[in-house]
Design a protein around this motif. Sequence first.
Motif, mmCIF file in Angstrom:
data_model
loop_
_atom_site.group_PDB
_atom_site.id
_atom_site.type_symbol
_atom_site.label_atom_id
_atom_site.label_comp_id
_atom_site.label_asym_id
_atom_site.label_seq_id
_atom_site.Cartn_x
_atom_site.Cartn_y
_atom_site.Cartn_z
ATOM 1 N N GLN A 127 0.789 -1.234 0.000
ATOM 2 C CA GLN A 127 0.000 0.000 0.000
ATOM 3 C C GLN A 127 0.813 1.272 0.000
ATOM 4 O O GLN A 127 0.287 2.335 -0.360
ATOM 5 N N ALA A 130 1.130 3.271 -3.268
ATOM 6 C CA ALA A 130 -0.144 3.885 -3.663
ATOM 7 C C ALA A 130 -0.431 5.113 -2.803
ATOM 8 O O ALA A 130 -0.825 6.175 -3.313
ATOM 9 N N SER A 142 1.401 0.283 -10.903
ATOM 10 C CA SER A 142 1.668 -0.754 -9.896
ATOM 11 C C SER A 142 2.110 -2.077 -10.501
ATOM 12 O O SER A 142 1.633 -2.466 -11.557
ATOM 13 N N ARG A 160 2.305 -4.293 -17.102
ATOM 14 C CA ARG A 160 1.783 -4.732 -15.810
ATOM 15 C C ARG A 160 1.010 -6.036 -15.983
ATOM 16 O O ARG A 160 -0.083 -6.054 -16.554
ATOM 17 N N GLU A 163 -4.276 -10.866 -14.009
ATOM 18 C CA GLU A 163 -4.811 -12.203 -14.227
ATOM 19 C C GLU A 163 -5.129 -12.395 -15.715
ATOM 20 O O GLU A 163 -5.989 -11.712 -16.252
ATOM 21 N N ARG B 12 -14.107 -7.115 -16.215
ATOM 22 C CA ARG B 12 -13.132 -6.873 -17.282
ATOM 23 C C ARG B 12 -13.804 -7.183 -18.603
ATOM 24 O O ARG B 12 -14.441 -8.220 -18.742
ATOM 25 N N ARG B 17 -15.951 -10.385 -12.784
ATOM 26 C CA ARG B 17 -14.952 -11.377 -12.430
ATOM 27 C C ARG B 17 -15.403 -12.144 -11.189
ATOM 28 O O ARG B 17 -16.201 -11.661 -10.407
ATOM 29 N N SER B 99 -7.234 -8.569 -5.734
ATOM 30 C CA SER B 99 -6.802 -8.985 -7.062
ATOM 31 C C SER B 99 -5.772 -7.970 -7.533
ATOM 32 O O SER B 99 -5.501 -6.991 -6.836
ATOM 33 N N GLN B 100 -5.228 -8.156 -8.710
ATOM 34 C CA GLN B 100 -4.233 -7.197 -9.217
ATOM 35 C C GLN B 100 -4.811 -5.797 -9.267
ATOM 36 O O GLN B 100 -4.200 -4.834 -8.830
ATOM 37 N N GLN B 101 -5.990 -5.684 -9.813
ATOM 38 C CA GLN B 101 -6.628 -4.372 -9.931
ATOM 39 C C GLN B 101 -7.099 -3.871 -8.559
ATOM 40 O O GLN B 101 -6.911 -2.704 -8.205
ATOM 41 N N LYS B 103 -6.103 -4.510 -5.467
ATOM 42 C CA LYS B 103 -5.098 -4.080 -4.492
ATOM 43 C C LYS B 103 -4.707 -2.637 -4.738
ATOM 44 O O LYS B 103 -4.591 -1.839 -3.815
ATOM 45 N N GLU B 104 -4.501 -2.310 -6.000
ATOM 46 C CA GLU B 104 -4.091 -0.944 -6.331
ATOM 47 C C GLU B 104 -5.224 0.035 -6.028
ATOM 48 O O GLU B 104 -5.022 1.087 -5.406
ATOM 49 N N ALA B 107 -5.967 0.531 -2.273
ATOM 50 C CA ALA B 107 -4.880 1.259 -1.604
ATOM 51 C C ALA B 107 -4.963 2.752 -1.913
ATOM 52 O O ALA B 107 -4.812 3.598 -1.033
ATOM 53 N N MET B 119 -5.206 -5.055 3.983
ATOM 54 C CA MET B 119 -4.953 -5.601 2.641
ATOM 55 C C MET B 119 -4.883 -7.114 2.655
ATOM 56 O O MET B 119 -4.307 -7.699 3.564
ATOM 57 N N ASP B 204 -6.151 -18.071 -14.355
ATOM 58 C CA ASP B 204 -5.013 -17.548 -13.613
ATOM 59 C C ASP B 204 -4.801 -18.347 -12.327
ATOM 60 O O ASP B 204 -5.742 -18.800 -11.689
ATOM 61 N N THR B 206 -4.095 -17.463 -9.404
ATOM 62 C CA THR B 206 -4.737 -16.933 -8.190
ATOM 63 C C THR B 206 -6.220 -17.281 -8.146
ATOM 64 O O THR B 206 -6.842 -17.176 -7.100
ATOM 65 N N GLU B 207 -6.797 -17.667 -9.271
ATOM 66 C CA GLU B 207 -8.215 -17.985 -9.317
ATOM 67 C C GLU B 207 -8.462 -19.475 -9.508
ATOM 68 O O GLU B 207 -9.608 -19.927 -9.498
ATOM 69 N N VAL B 262 0.409 -15.879 -4.694
ATOM 70 C CA VAL B 262 -0.146 -16.600 -3.560
ATOM 71 C C VAL B 262 -1.418 -17.270 -4.067
ATOM 72 O O VAL B 262 -2.287 -16.607 -4.621
#
Lengths: 264, 327
Positions: A127, A130, A142, A160, A163, B12, B17, B99-101, B103-104, B107, B119, B204, B206-207, B262
């Motif tokens: 975080q 950001a 990111s 970047r 998924e 997406r 998702r 997820s990737q999107q 988390k950003e 934050a 988080m 993916d 992660t999924e 992860v």
Amino acid sequence: MNILVCIKQVPDTESQIKIDSGGKGIQTADIKWVMNPYDEFGVEEALRIKEKTGGKVTVIGVGPQRVVESLRTALAMGADEAIHVDDPAADGGDALATARVLAGSVKDVPFDLIFCGQRAVDDDNAQVGAALSELLQIPLLSVITKVEISDDKAKVKVQRPVEGATWVFEAPLPALITTQKGLNEPRYASLPGIMKAKKKPLSAKKLGDLGLSPDQAGLQGSKLTIKGLTPPPERKAGKIIEGETAQEKGTILVKLLREEAKII
Amino acid sequence: MAKGIFIIAEQRGGTLRKISLELVSEGRRLADQSGQSLAAVILGHQITEEAKKLAAYGADTIYVADAPELAAYTPEAYTAVLSELIKAQEPDIVLGGASQQGKELTAKLAARLETGLAMDCVGLSLEEGLLIARRPIYAGKVYADVVCETARPQMASCRPNVFPILEPDAARTAEIVSVAVSIKPEDLRTTLVEELADQSGKVDLTEATCIVSGGRGMKDSENFVILEKLAGVIGATVGASRSAVDAGWRPQSDQVGQTGKVVNPNLYVACGISGAIQHLAGMGSSKVIVAVNKDPDAPIFQKADYGIVGDLFEVVPVLEEEFKKIM
Ligand SMILES: Cc1cc2nc3c(=O)[nH]c(=O)nc-3n(C[C@H](O)[C@H](O)[C@H](O)COP(=O)(O)OP(=O)(O)OC[C@H]3O[C@@H](n4cnc5c(N)ncnc54)[C@H](O)[C@@H]3O)c2cc1C
Ligand SMILES: Nc1ncnc2c1ncn2[C@@H]1O[C@H](COP(=O)(O)O)[C@@H](O)[C@H]1O
């Protein structure tokens, strides 16, 4: 270009982590401290950009005296200057509190680009980059694996991975990039590099020097607090499948996955 | 007075998702527990029909922010629209995906709203109105319970594949509220130039609910074919250890572990992977772990539910054949 790299010092990833008697922190006695692996990618990328465009690389670390070692490592890799915020009142903050300290420490430093790690491998918080981009009001890119600076040095284009796809983003500079493995292979500090690093400028700052008061930083300035730490759920070793041949073992395993674990 | 629970749904290309369904389901659980209402928020372009699907999983209200500029995710525009909505509605709790999107986005949003964000959580509970969020730290060697006492909203991002999805109830309906979108030029500095689709088309890591991973024991990139074949039979995604990635046998996006992904599948099959602490950090919370390794002392066996001591080149083809018989 003037590039800043934020560096956090973290326990080596091999470290055993034990909860301390207070229940909110970890025992630090036997820990070996290293530069956050993602920050190594940041230092490396900053150096590569500087090698192409000229300019200066400044590294910044917030934390106790030991953080100097990681800052010196970055200087030995080739960074030009280091800023160390060494003030107990600045430590242990949540993302925003830490970002405030970082923003304060660069308020008089010109920059075109800032690197942070996509996450620090201690608190796995992901975080601070950001939050810093918000405080500085600059674009955030990111978890980046490729960085291209435009010829006029006005823009940056990045890759970047997400998924199932890779996103290509573009943003004007100054911007903040958080690093992901795959961006580069960080160099090792050379012996001459280590010698030179000893003479490079490393300034120590207190919160007051950054124009911040204790209630804006560290634990006091944090919104998110730790109630307690617990060990993760135990995972015990299970069955080793007995059998004479691979055929026999494989057959037993598939049967167990179906009938006992009920997973297939 | 702050009120209600918001979840930030993710789409997406106009399609929801999976994490969005996980979020509404968890949001519903918390809403029922605390007697609050649950709203889902979705940003995109021409997504109202898709958004309505969230009702069946428990959303009482669905906020739709629809604009051409929001068709694809960009951090600045999405943060701007969401922060305005949250400031206006003052929800008590906001959940997003780790997820990737997500988390950003969460934050940035937490920083802009000057609140605390937990988080990448694996468990959420309520204690006297406070959201207690459980998150793994130190690569899962410790779990932290964190709380945001005073600032609002309380925010958390949820790790994908952890929170169970509710049975959809087609009879449920939700109020659809369209959000007035005003996007300033400074919200459009960061632009998506291109989306390079992953050619493999695989789920993916992660999924994924099933993963077959290979390590240094695979000896070569070509040998991963046997894992691909096994994965094909059981509907798994192929992953790798860092050694396999660093050797150039697999792309970085396949790496599982502390500096990789992860993962949280129902089944993780580790082939020719020793089980280094940094690898375990990425897959240690899989529901069932299977290890195939020729070294009986490999640390992976300390964590595996089922272990086969043997040569993976003999064992993996047997597994493929045996699974074929029952699938
Ligand atoms: C900062 C840092 C971050 C890291 N991040 C990660 C990460 O994200 N992910 C990760 O995976 N690692 C990570 N590592 C690396 C980690 O420490 C290990 O080096 C790595 O996981 C080892 O990969 P491996 O198990 O494939 O290889 P090895 O440890 O070499 O193990 C190979 C195994 O294959 C077995 N084997 C060989 N041949 C056969 C056969 N024919 N049949 C059956 N078994 C066979 C061997 O018995 C052995 O156990 C990180 C390290 C550091 C320092
Ligand atoms: N105390 C700190 N000092 C310097 N940089 C930091 C500090 N904490 C976090 N960062 C930066 O923010 C990144 C992400 O950290 P986090 O959000 O804590 O996971 C790190 O990789 C660093 O680049």
